[in-house]
Each structure stands twice: as C-alpha cells, then as structure tokens.
Design a protein around this motif. Sequence first.
Motif, mmCIF file in Angstrom:
data_model
loop_
_atom_site.group_PDB
_atom_site.id
_atom_site.type_symbol
_atom_site.label_atom_id
_atom_site.label_comp_id
_atom_site.label_asym_id
_atom_site.label_seq_id
_atom_site.Cartn_x
_atom_site.Cartn_y
_atom_site.Cartn_z
ATOM 1 N N ILE A 19 0.844 -1.189 0.000
ATOM 2 C CA ILE A 19 0.000 0.000 0.000
ATOM 3 C C ILE A 19 0.882 1.243 0.000
ATOM 4 N N LEU A 20 0.663 2.103 -1.009
ATOM 5 C CA LEU A 20 1.445 3.333 -1.093
ATOM 6 C C LEU A 20 0.677 4.536 -0.577
ATOM 7 N N ALA A 21 -0.656 4.463 -0.627
ATOM 8 C CA ALA A 21 -1.446 5.607 -0.170
ATOM 9 C C ALA A 21 -2.834 5.151 0.235
ATOM 10 N N GLN A 22 -3.462 5.948 1.087
ATOM 11 C CA GLN A 22 -4.840 5.707 1.478
ATOM 12 C C GLN A 22 -5.655 6.947 1.146
ATOM 13 N N VAL A 23 -6.805 6.726 0.492
ATOM 14 C CA VAL A 23 -7.703 7.812 0.108
ATOM 15 C C VAL A 23 -9.076 7.473 0.678
ATOM 16 N N ASN A 24 -9.417 8.075 1.812
ATOM 17 C CA ASN A 24 -10.620 7.673 2.560
ATOM 18 C C ASN A 24 -10.564 6.171 2.812
ATOM 19 N N ASP A 25 -11.541 5.429 2.311
ATOM 20 C CA ASP A 25 -11.554 3.977 2.538
ATOM 21 C C ASP A 25 -10.856 3.206 1.420
ATOM 22 N N GLU A 26 -10.358 3.911 0.412
ATOM 23 C CA GLU A 26 -9.702 3.269 -0.720
ATOM 24 C C GLU A 26 -8.186 3.271 -0.524
ATOM 25 N N ILE A 27 -7.506 2.312 -1.154
ATOM 26 C CA ILE A 27 -6.043 2.253 -1.082
ATOM 27 C C ILE A 27 -5.448 2.293 -2.484
ATOM 28 N N ILE A 28 -4.205 2.734 -2.549
ATOM 29 C CA ILE A 28 -3.445 2.741 -3.798
ATOM 30 C C ILE A 28 -2.262 1.803 -3.615
ATOM 31 N N LEU A 29 -2.188 0.800 -4.470
ATOM 32 C CA LEU A 29 -1.101 -0.180 -4.405
ATOM 33 C C LEU A 29 0.072 0.246 -5.270
ATOM 34 N N LYS A 30 1.215 -0.306 -4.945
ATOM 35 C CA LYS A 30 2.411 -0.038 -5.743
ATOM 36 C C LYS A 30 2.202 -0.454 -7.196
ATOM 37 N N ALA A 63 -3.509 11.551 -10.256
ATOM 38 C CA ALA A 63 -4.572 10.930 -11.047
ATOM 39 C C ALA A 63 -5.192 9.762 -10.284
ATOM 40 N N LEU A 64 -4.366 8.982 -9.616
ATOM 41 C CA LEU A 64 -4.877 7.855 -8.833
ATOM 42 C C LEU A 64 -5.712 8.330 -7.654
ATOM 43 N N ILE A 65 -5.269 9.389 -6.999
ATOM 44 C CA ILE A 65 -6.033 9.935 -5.868
ATOM 45 C C ILE A 65 -7.406 10.404 -6.352
ATOM 46 N N THR A 66 -7.425 11.108 -7.476
ATOM 47 C CA THR A 66 -8.693 11.572 -8.042
ATOM 48 C C THR A 66 -9.617 10.401 -8.338
ATOM 49 N N ARG A 67 -9.074 9.368 -8.964
ATOM 50 C CA ARG A 67 -9.885 8.195 -9.309
ATOM 51 C C ARG A 67 -10.419 7.507 -8.050
ATOM 52 N N LYS A 68 -9.580 7.379 -7.038
ATOM 53 C CA LYS A 68 -10.002 6.707 -5.813
ATOM 54 C C LYS A 68 -11.077 7.506 -5.078
ATOM 55 N N LEU A 69 -10.960 8.831 -5.080
ATOM 56 C CA LEU A 69 -11.997 9.656 -4.474
ATOM 57 C C LEU A 69 -13.337 9.441 -5.160
ATOM 58 N N GLN A 70 -13.301 9.387 -6.488
ATOM 59 C CA GLN A 70 -14.536 9.204 -7.250
ATOM 60 C C GLN A 70 -15.088 7.795 -7.071
ATOM 61 N N LEU A 71 -14.215 6.788 -7.100
ATOM 62 C CA LEU A 71 -14.678 5.414 -6.908
ATOM 63 C C LEU A 71 -15.241 5.206 -5.509
ATOM 64 N N GLY A 72 -14.682 5.931 -4.529
ATOM 65 C CA GLY A 72 -15.233 5.844 -3.188
ATOM 66 C C GLY A 72 -16.684 6.301 -3.151
#
Length: 312
Positions: A19-30, A63-72
């Motif tokens: 896990i490289l980042a957490q965006v609310n309840d979503e995570i961003i993997l390496k 871009a990943l943070i934006t996508r994760k916010l929207q997917l959340g």
Amino acid sequence: MTNIATANTPSVTSSADGILAQVNDEIILKSEFIAASQAMAREYRDRGIALSHAEIQNLAMNALITRKLQLGLVNRAGFHPDENLVNRELLAIANKEGFNNLADFQRALDEQQAGSYNELRHQVIENASLVALWQAQVRPRINISKQEVDAFLNSPEGQQIPTEQILIPEWQTSHILIKTDDTQNDAMAQQKINTLYQELQKGADFGMMAATYSDDAGSAVQNGRLGWVSDGQMVAEFEAMMKNTASGDFSAPFRTQFGWHILKVENIRQQDMTNEVRKDKAREILFARQAQEAEEDWMDELRAGAYIKIFD
C-alpha cells in the motif's frame, strides 16, 4: 491539483508490492502506481512533452487519488452500471481486436494470462461508473445561457467559426400508428393497419383516418401531424420509409418497435441550419471550458473533505 512532494512520492523501483497511499476507505497499491506512471510517461512522450521522472510520478499519484476519491463515492452509493452497457463496451473492444463475440475474446485473453478478461471487465465497469458519476455531479454545474452563446459568437474567437451555408433536408410528416401491446398482438395490429391502408388507397382523408384510428394520442389530436422531421429524429425504420416516400404521397404499412405505421410526407424542404450549427459549435467550446472549471471545483470539494495519506 494536490501537490505530492517528490521526497514523499513512493518510488516505483522498490521491489515489494504494498500500500502506497490511502484515500478515505480506498487504497493505492504499488502495482497501480507503477502502471499509472508508465501510462502517464507514454502519454506525454507521445505528445512530445518532456517531463522529469518525479513530475511523471507526481501526476500519476494525483490521477490515482482523483480516481479513488470518485470510486469511493461510487462504492458508497452502491451504483452499478447497466449490464448491457458494459457488454456493449466489451464487445466494441473485442471487435477492435478482431473478435466477433465475447466468449472467444475472453478465451483468448485468459489464455495469455489467467484472469485478464475479468480484470478488463472490472476496468470497464469502473469507467462506466465514473462517467455516470460525472454526469450526476459535474454536469448539473454547467449552465450555458443564450446570452453567453451570442456573446461568444460576436467575439473575435467566435467569429472564427466557419460560416459556410449548411442546408439539411426536412420532411413534413404525418402518421397513423396501430400499436402492439397486451390487448392487441402483432397480427391484430397488422390486420387493422392493412384495412386502413386499403381505405387510404380508395381516397380516404389521411388526417381524418389518423384522428379517428391512430394509437399515437399526441399526434392523433393534430390529424397525425408530426411536424418537420430531420435526419436522426425518428427510429431507423420510420426514417427509411420517410425518405423513400414522395412528397404528397403516403407509404405502405411498415413496422417499428412501437407497432404498425403508415406515414404521409406532406412536403420536403432544405432548411438553412448555418446559424444553428454555429451556435452548437459555440456551445461545445463553452461547455468544454465550463466543464473543466466545474470538475476542478468539484474535485477541490472532494479533496477538502477527504482523508489522504501518502506513505513513505
């Protein structure tokens, strides 16, 4: 755009996934970050734009943070795109790859790498969900007034829009509809429309027949009149018959998804649409500008209330 300091941006060269980042309840993997960084690098390289490795990584993470916010938002709302829409998109992708059906396409993908088709399907579902989210959250923020369009057309930029005359054909059309439903099956509707057709051939007044017998209540009160019709306004079967019917004549009975019809072409004209086309082009330009601003405002709101943590 949220700036992610280069020192804190995860390195794509580290060996282990995680896990490289957490965006609310979503995570961003390496693995996601690597793929996004590589895609971003290709995009800018293809556009002839030179960016540093750190700049590419920063853009990819944003871009990943934006996508994760929207997917959340999508996940919390429990939104699921229409299955038929997803299958149509997958079939379009399959067709581009030379496959005529999804079964063969799935088999070929999974032979290359197990699970590839499900991964692609998941991506298509996510993308469709994000499009629907954009329509719900951003589209209502965009309002283009007539005054804005007129002002743009009178501006130096608006006057660059081509002014060549554009003529389109229009048909002044009436019709009689006998619909098929639970109370009237296809055979019954066809028999009824054929009887009306025979009466028209004997000289019966089209408008009176439409007013008396048509199941299209909206046009029946106007003696069947639909007004002036242009390309793309009617279903394909109706449009094809309309174009093949001479001015002043009526068609043979034909079927559409709504039931059985007879149409009459009252007149045909060439309508000058030059001004309307210029206005549509102006709206497109103004829409693109407002859409970018509205999306940025929306994303600022999402980020302001979000928990975003980049791990070292």
